[in-house]
Design a protein around this motif. Structure first.
Motif, PDB file in Angstrom:
ATOM      1  N   LEU A 155       0.824  -1.208   0.000  1.00 56.47           N
ATOM      2  CA  LEU A 155       0.000   0.000   0.000  1.00 56.47           C
ATOM      3  C   LEU A 155       0.859   1.260   0.000  1.00 56.47           C
ATOM      4  N   LEU A 192       0.698   3.488  -3.318  1.00 54.93           N
ATOM      5  CA  LEU A 192       0.136   4.845  -3.202  1.00 54.93           C
ATOM      6  C   LEU A 192       1.183   5.894  -3.574  1.00 54.93           C
ATOM      7  N   ALA A 202      -8.311   2.102  -8.451  1.00 49.49           N
ATOM      8  CA  ALA A 202      -7.236   1.713  -7.531  1.00 49.49           C
ATOM      9  C   ALA A 202      -7.775   1.578  -6.112  1.00 49.49           C
ATOM     10  N   TYR A 229      -7.279  -1.458  -3.579  1.00 49.74           N
ATOM     11  CA  TYR A 229      -6.677  -1.317  -2.251  1.00 49.74           C
ATOM     12  C   TYR A 229      -7.645  -1.793  -1.165  1.00 49.74           C
ATOM     13  N   VAL A 238      -6.966  -4.622   1.577  1.00 48.43           N
ATOM     14  CA  VAL A 238      -7.062  -4.363   3.020  1.00 48.43           C
ATOM     15  C   VAL A 238      -8.065  -5.318   3.670  1.00 48.43           C
ATOM     16  N   GLY A 284      -2.779   3.851   3.719  1.00 47.73           N
ATOM     17  CA  GLY A 284      -3.051   2.406   3.607  1.00 47.73           C
ATOM     18  C   GLY A 284      -2.861   1.685   4.933  1.00 47.73           C
TER      19      GLY A 284
END
Lengths: 230, 405
Positions: free
Chosen positions: B31, B35, B267, B271, B275, B375
């Motif tokens: 992450l 990112l 995106a 993500y 997660v 993240g």
């Protein structure tokens, strides 16, 4: 020394319901007096453990009343029952049940922390009680590094350190050899004499019963006999 | 001591704990890196596109962006530029005038957008002077000169040194006509610009289009786009004082803004999936560890610990484990982002597509506190919230039942 620490009146405990219902205790009346060193005996399934659980506020009766040091268990919440166990009752289990990731001293300090004692006082009292049960020099060992007898001594120390009104031990010698059993029973007996701690011990073991000052026999969930021997 | 017990409980099953930590650290690392990479590429995309022609922001007459008529003007560009250049974050402000014209070479003619620019300042705002492939960029003192995109030059069959005829409409409605010499041909890689845009000196433009000292826009640039974004409210006030409006990067390049938003949405879904999967895997492990210790919790209840205290201990274990896992992940992700921030990442064969969006062939991840922490924080927060499940299980335990489990 005749005041009752625990008073059971008409205590019954039924597990399950309908045809599957099991009557573990039936209309039990019992007073445990301050300073008692009592053994609770009886064949398997006679209700020893269930009665010890009631006396120790671990369980509540299906009917009847259990009063510990003036407090009726039926009127207490979960948190109040926890407080009652913390402040009035000490437990010694057959399988020792120490916390494996804590050392002998930390196992004892843990109970004192629940009482809100400061670190220095916790440490001092844990060290003292471990000396008292003959474990000086073994304070920093974890349970896995102690023998069964030594672990049970830590368990006794843990039960006693907060100076409870009553210590309940369920088959405390079942996993110990005869020499260790003898040592443990003598230790509990000495603590009863010297500190005035009340002990109720559920046991089949004649070596424990030998030291008993009061012998309670259970049969099919009822008190079959209750004799004072010392 | 409860905190210490919680910490030691984590390490009862070192292999299981290590596997959980690796899972969490890997997700957090991914992450942080992704990112930083993604937002780094957005930064490059925005700055590159804006530096090709627009600048980081512009002040224009109201309605000019939607309907760019030459008659919509800023009458006092010098005063506005002085005011703008007094702001420390603005390195250069440059006036421009724009006209939509017909460029002709012999029998060939094409529509084009010609901008009158200040040669002394323009090379600090746009990259066009540095993208000259043939000839040279405009210089102060140039007059009847023009630089144009290579596709436009090709269409008009023009080369450096040729003359091109410009035909348009002046600010007063008269016919604006001029003959200019091609002094340079640029290639930005953005087809729309290379096919349509031409630059000529501002003074000559204003003369040709009868603009009487007025301009259509003032473009600004700063050290970074972020610097300019910070002073946006101030710029809007200044623009208003000059009967104009301020346009930020998103208003200047709405297509880029939309593309970024679309890319971010896709995106974000990816993500979020990552997660959630990680959180459920960790939660499963933690819940198993709670189930395994039911008997021990029964003993703790017996010795007088309250259900809430045991629940908090279990929750603390979850938080400790997450902090370590996520901490390792952040460190690894930062190391990775730092390394690729130095050397960049190239995508073989994607250069053509990238250039259309103003992206260089080598992309550099860029870290900011948000990119590094967003993240991992999401993982931490979700795990902390999911910790309610084992916590509630502990709250429901009865000592006798738990000890017999």
């Amino acid at each position: 020394m005749t005041d009752a620490i625990v008073s059971c009146r008409g205590v019954s405990k039924i597990f399950g319901s309908g045809e599957l219902a099991v009557h573990a205790l039936r209309e039990v009346d019992l007073d445990i007096l301050s300073g008692d060193f009592a053994t609770l005996a009886g064949p398997s399934g006679s209700g020893k453990t269930t009665l010890l659980n009631m006396i120790g506020a671990l369980d509540t009766p299906s009917s009847g009343h259990v009063v510990i040091d003036g407090q009726d268990l039926g009127s207490l919440s979960k948190a109040q029952l926890s407080d009652l166990r913390l402040n009035k009752v000490g437990f010694v289990f057959q399988a020792y049940n120490l916390i494996p990731v804590l050392s002998a001293r930390e196992n004892i300090e843990f109970v004192l922390e629940l009482h809100g004692l400061e670190r220095d006082e916790r440490r001092q009292r844990a060290t003292d009680i471990l000396r008292e049960v003959g474990l000086e020099g073994m304070e920093d060992r974890r349970p896995a590094q102690l023998s069964g007898g030594q672990q049970q001594r830590v368990a006794v120390a843990r039960a006693l350190v907060s100076r409870p009104r009553i210590v309940l031990a369920d088959e405390p010698t079942a996993n110990l050899d005869s020499k260790t059993t003898e040592e443990l029973v003598r230790l509990m007996y000495r603590l009863n004499r010297e500190m005035g701690t009340t002990f109720v011990i559920g046991t089949h073991d004649p070596r424990v019963m030998e030291h008993s000052k009061r012998h309670i026999e259970l049969l099919d969930g009822r008190i079959a006999s209750d004799e004072r021997t010392g | 001591m409860i905190a210490s017990l919680a910490w030691r409980n984590i390490w009862r099953q070192p292999t299981r704990t290590a596997l959980s930590l690796i899972g969490m650290a890997f997700a957090a690392m991914l992450l942080v890196f992704m990112l930083s990479f993604q937002f780094g590429s957005y930064d490059s995309m925005k700055e590159n596109m804006l530096r090709i022609n627009d600048g980081f922001g512009q002040i224009q007459p109201p309605g000019y962006k939607a309907d760019p008529e030459i008659t919509k003007v800023i009458h006092d560009p010098d005063g506005l530029i002085r005011e703008l250049e007094s702001i420390p974050q603005i390195t250069t402000a440059s006036a421009r005038a724009n006209g939509f014209v017909l460029l002709a070479n012999g029998e060939r003619s094409f529509a084009a957008a010609v901008a009158g620019v200040d040669p002394a300042k323009e090379n600090r705002i746009t990259r066009i002077p540095s993208l000259i492939k043939q000839g040279r960029a405009l210089r102060s003192g140039d007059s009847a000169a023009i630089v144009l995109g290579d596709a436009l030059a090709r269409n008009l069959r023009l080369k450096v040194g040729d003359q091109v005829t410009l035909l348009g409409s002046g600010m007063d409605g008269s016919v604006a006509a001029d003959v200019l010499k091609v002094i340079g041909i640029f290639r930005t890689g953005v087809p729309e610009i290379d096919r349509q845009i031409a630059h000529m000196p501002l003074d000559r433009f204003r003369e040709t289009f009868v603009m009487d000292g007025a301009v259509n826009e003032v473009a600004i640039i700063g050290r970074t786009l972020g610097d300019i974004l910070k002073i946006e409210p101030r710029l809007r006030k200044i623009a208003a004082r000059h009967d104009a409006v301020y346009l930020n990067w998103g208003e200047l390049q709405p297509a880029i803004k939309q593309a970024i938003r679309l890319d971010m949405t896709t995106a974000a879904l990816m993500y979020a999936t990552l997660v959630i999967v990680v959180v459920f895997i960790i939660l499963n492990t933690l819940y198993m560890s709670v189930l395994e210790r039911t008997r021990e919790f029964g003993v703790l209840l017996a010795v007088g610990m309250k259900p809430g205290q045991i629940g908090r201990m279990v929750w603390m274990e979850i938080i400790f484990l997450s902090l370590v896992g996520v901490g390792i992940g952040i460190a690894l992700g930062m190391a990775l982002a730092w390394y690729f921030g130095q050397v960049g990442i190239t995508f073989e064969g994607m250069e053509q597509i990238f250039s259309q969006w103003g992206l260089p062939s080598r992309i550099y991840p860029r870290m900011t506190p948000f990119r590094v922490l967003a993240g991992p924080t999401a993982i931490l927060v979700l795990i902390a919230l999911a910790g309610v499940i084992p916590y509630r299980r502990v709250l429901g335990l009865e000592p006798v039942e738990a000890m017999n489990a």
